[in-house]
Design a protein around this motif. Structure first.
Motif, PDB file in Angstrom:
ATOM      1  N   LEU A  72      30.284 -28.568  -5.339  1.00 37.27           N
ATOM      2  CA  LEU A  72      29.432 -29.193  -6.349  1.00 37.27           C
ATOM      3  C   LEU A  72      29.951 -30.571  -6.756  1.00 37.27           C
ATOM      4  O   LEU A  72      29.175 -31.500  -6.991  1.00 37.27           O
ATOM      5  CB  LEU A  72      29.347 -28.300  -7.579  1.00 37.27           C
ATOM      6  N   GLY A  73      31.282 -30.703  -6.821  1.00 37.88           N
ATOM      7  CA  GLY A  73      31.867 -31.994  -7.129  1.00 37.88           C
ATOM      8  C   GLY A  73      31.545 -33.023  -6.060  1.00 37.88           C
ATOM      9  O   GLY A  73      31.172 -34.164  -6.362  1.00 37.88           O
ATOM     10  N   SER A  97      25.779 -28.846 -13.658  1.00 38.94           N
ATOM     11  CA  SER A  97      26.234 -27.634 -12.972  1.00 38.94           C
ATOM     12  C   SER A  97      27.720 -27.716 -12.662  1.00 38.94           C
ATOM     13  O   SER A  97      28.463 -26.735 -12.830  1.00 38.94           O
ATOM     14  CB  SER A  97      25.441 -27.431 -11.679  1.00 38.94           C
ATOM     15  N   PHE A  98      28.164 -28.885 -12.223  1.00 38.76           N
ATOM     16  CA  PHE A  98      29.580 -29.090 -11.911  1.00 38.76           C
ATOM     17  C   PHE A  98      30.445 -28.888 -13.159  1.00 38.76           C
ATOM     18  O   PHE A  98      31.513 -28.265 -13.095  1.00 38.76           O
ATOM     19  CB  PHE A  98      29.790 -30.493 -11.343  1.00 38.76           C
ATOM     20  N   LEU A 119      33.303 -26.216 -13.550  1.00 37.84           N
ATOM     21  CA  LEU A 119      34.648 -26.732 -13.793  1.00 37.84           C
ATOM     22  C   LEU A 119      35.288 -26.070 -15.013  1.00 37.84           C
ATOM     23  O   LEU A 119      36.511 -25.854 -15.043  1.00 37.84           O
ATOM     24  CB  LEU A 119      34.585 -28.249 -14.001  1.00 37.84           C
ATOM     25  N   SER A 120      34.466 -25.743 -16.002  1.00 42.29           N
ATOM     26  CA  SER A 120      34.992 -25.162 -17.239  1.00 42.29           C
ATOM     27  C   SER A 120      35.077 -23.642 -17.196  1.00 42.29           C
ATOM     28  O   SER A 120      35.488 -23.014 -18.173  1.00 42.29           O
ATOM     29  CB  SER A 120      34.105 -25.581 -18.422  1.00 42.29           C
ATOM     30  N   ARG A 121      34.704 -23.057 -16.086  1.00 40.97           N
ATOM     31  CA  ARG A 121      34.638 -21.602 -15.962  1.00 40.97           C
ATOM     32  C   ARG A 121      35.984 -20.922 -16.191  1.00 40.97           C
ATOM     33  O   ARG A 121      36.065 -19.836 -16.773  1.00 40.97           O
ATOM     34  CB  ARG A 121      34.091 -21.241 -14.572  1.00 40.97           C
ATOM     35  N   LYS A 153      22.648 -13.649 -13.358  1.00 39.40           N
ATOM     36  CA  LYS A 153      22.790 -14.040 -11.955  1.00 39.40           C
ATOM     37  C   LYS A 153      23.615 -15.317 -11.818  1.00 39.40           C
ATOM     38  O   LYS A 153      24.443 -15.442 -10.901  1.00 39.40           O
ATOM     39  CB  LYS A 153      21.412 -14.219 -11.321  1.00 39.40           C
ATOM     40  N   ILE A 154      23.383 -16.258 -12.733  1.00 35.27           N
ATOM     41  CA  ILE A 154      24.147 -17.506 -12.701  1.00 35.27           C
ATOM     42  C   ILE A 154      25.615 -17.234 -12.999  1.00 35.27           C
ATOM     43  O   ILE A 154      26.515 -17.797 -12.352  1.00 35.27           O
ATOM     44  CB  ILE A 154      23.563 -18.513 -13.719  1.00 35.27           C
TER      45      ILE A 154
END
Length: 346
Positions: free
Chosen positions: A234-235, A269-270, A274-276, A218-219
């Motif tokens: 998020l940032g 989380s950010f 960010l690395s996604r 889900k995440i």
């Protein structure tokens, strides 16, 4: 001094460059694999080194990185909890049957080797010390991991023995960590030193790692859809929470505890968001990930050694020497301990 600031900023730039070097765009779904967690551990280990620099060698740039120290330790705990749950889920019988032999070997053998070098340093520098205490001492970070290992083993053993639903085991693990965090905070007269409080803030990373494992699909879907606006949001949220924390960090419970934990969660989380869109990994940052545990164990010994050998160096030079000595020494300790760990592990 300006030179100190330049040298420190150069170290930070090298760290960023080592992360971005050879990173490539990523089109697939979000992943939390060994390669990515290795990069996270490597970066977090370097941040922890900045945190423990003696006050005599502080400078503005170093203090900026230092403010993210609690996030770095939170990341370490998150990865540890996720990894333990992942391994147990993949092969529960095999994992639990060799759990203590493998976990204790990985945690204690490098720690003992670093302690031996600490004894050697104390002897050579003429310091008074207790041999037994020096040999068996363990950093607070290791104690927290051992506590969680005991909790994890008991819960997972009961789950297998009494056929308890995994969801109940997960709740017990999370509640126990949260309860210990609250107890340590509420029972401490001074909330300024998290290490002396049993890492009461950072140990919540164990809960984040557990939740990441439970709700991973889900995440991953959440991170994958509408990535850009969510990352920006998020940032901004992390920035707002950071400002709120600076303004309220001395306020009992709300500022000192709750806001700091929420801020840590938001920043972690950010970073994940960010690395996604990129795949990270190269020889430098991968190596930092491999020796991250040894970096954590040894960096303060390296700082004491440098202070003893070069007592008059400036802040920037001290940081450069610390990073250089720590990485080299950690590499040596890792190579020494790996042979012993592999011999003991099943």
């Amino acid at each position: 001094m300006m030179l100190d600031l330049i040298l420190t900023l150069l170290l930070i730039a090298v760290l960023f460059a080592s992360v971005l070097w050879k990173s490539v765009p990523k089109e697939g779904p979000f992943s939390f694999d060994k390669n990515f967690t290795g990069v996270l551990k490597g970066v977090s280990a370097i941040v922890v080194v900045f945190v423990h620099v003696p006050e005599l060698y502080h400078n503005a740039a170093q203090r900026m990185v230092m403010s993210f120290g609690f996030v770095a330790v939170t990341v370490f705990f998150m990865i540890s909890a996720y990894g333990m749950q992942f391994s147990a889920n993949r092969s529960p019988d095999k994992y639990l049957s060799h759990f203590w032999r493998n976990r204790l070997a990985s945690l204690l053998i490098p720690c003992f080797l670093v302690n031996l070098f600490c004894v050697l340093f104390n002897v050579c520098s003429g310091r008074d010390f207790s041999l037994l205490k020096s040999l068996i001492s363990m950093p607070g970070y290791v104690w927290v991991l051992l506590q969680y290992c005991i909790l994890f083993f008991v819960v997972m053993f009961c789950q297998q023995k009494f056929k308890i639903k995994p969801s109940i085991s997960h709740v017990v693990l999370a509640v126990a960590v949260v309860a210990s965090s609250l107890y340590l905070y509420l029972s401490s007269p001074d909330a300024s030193n998290s290490a002396e409080m049993g890492w009461c803030y950072e140990r919540m990373g164990l809960v984040w790692g557990l939740l990441l494992f439970i709700f991973f699909s889900k995440i991953a879907d959440f991170i994958g859809s509408r990535w850009m606006p969510k990352t920006i949001a998020l940032g901004l949220l992390s920035l707002v929470l950071g400002i709120a924390y600076v303004m309220n960090k001395t306020v009992w419970f709300y500022g000192e505890y709750l806001l700091k934990i929420v801020l840590g969660f938001a920043i972690v989380s950010f970073v994940l968001f960010l690395s996604r869109k990129r795949t990270f990994g190269n020889a430098v940052v991968n190596h930092l990930g491999v020796i991250s545990y040894e970096i954590y164990l040894s960096h303060e010994l390296m700082m004491r050694t440098i202070s003893y050998l070069f007592p008059t160096v400036s802040s920037g030079v001290f940081l450069v020497l610390t990073m250089t000595f720590t990485i080299i020494f950690s590499t040596v300790v890792h190579k020494m301990s790996s042979k012993l760990v592999n011999w003991v592990r099943v």
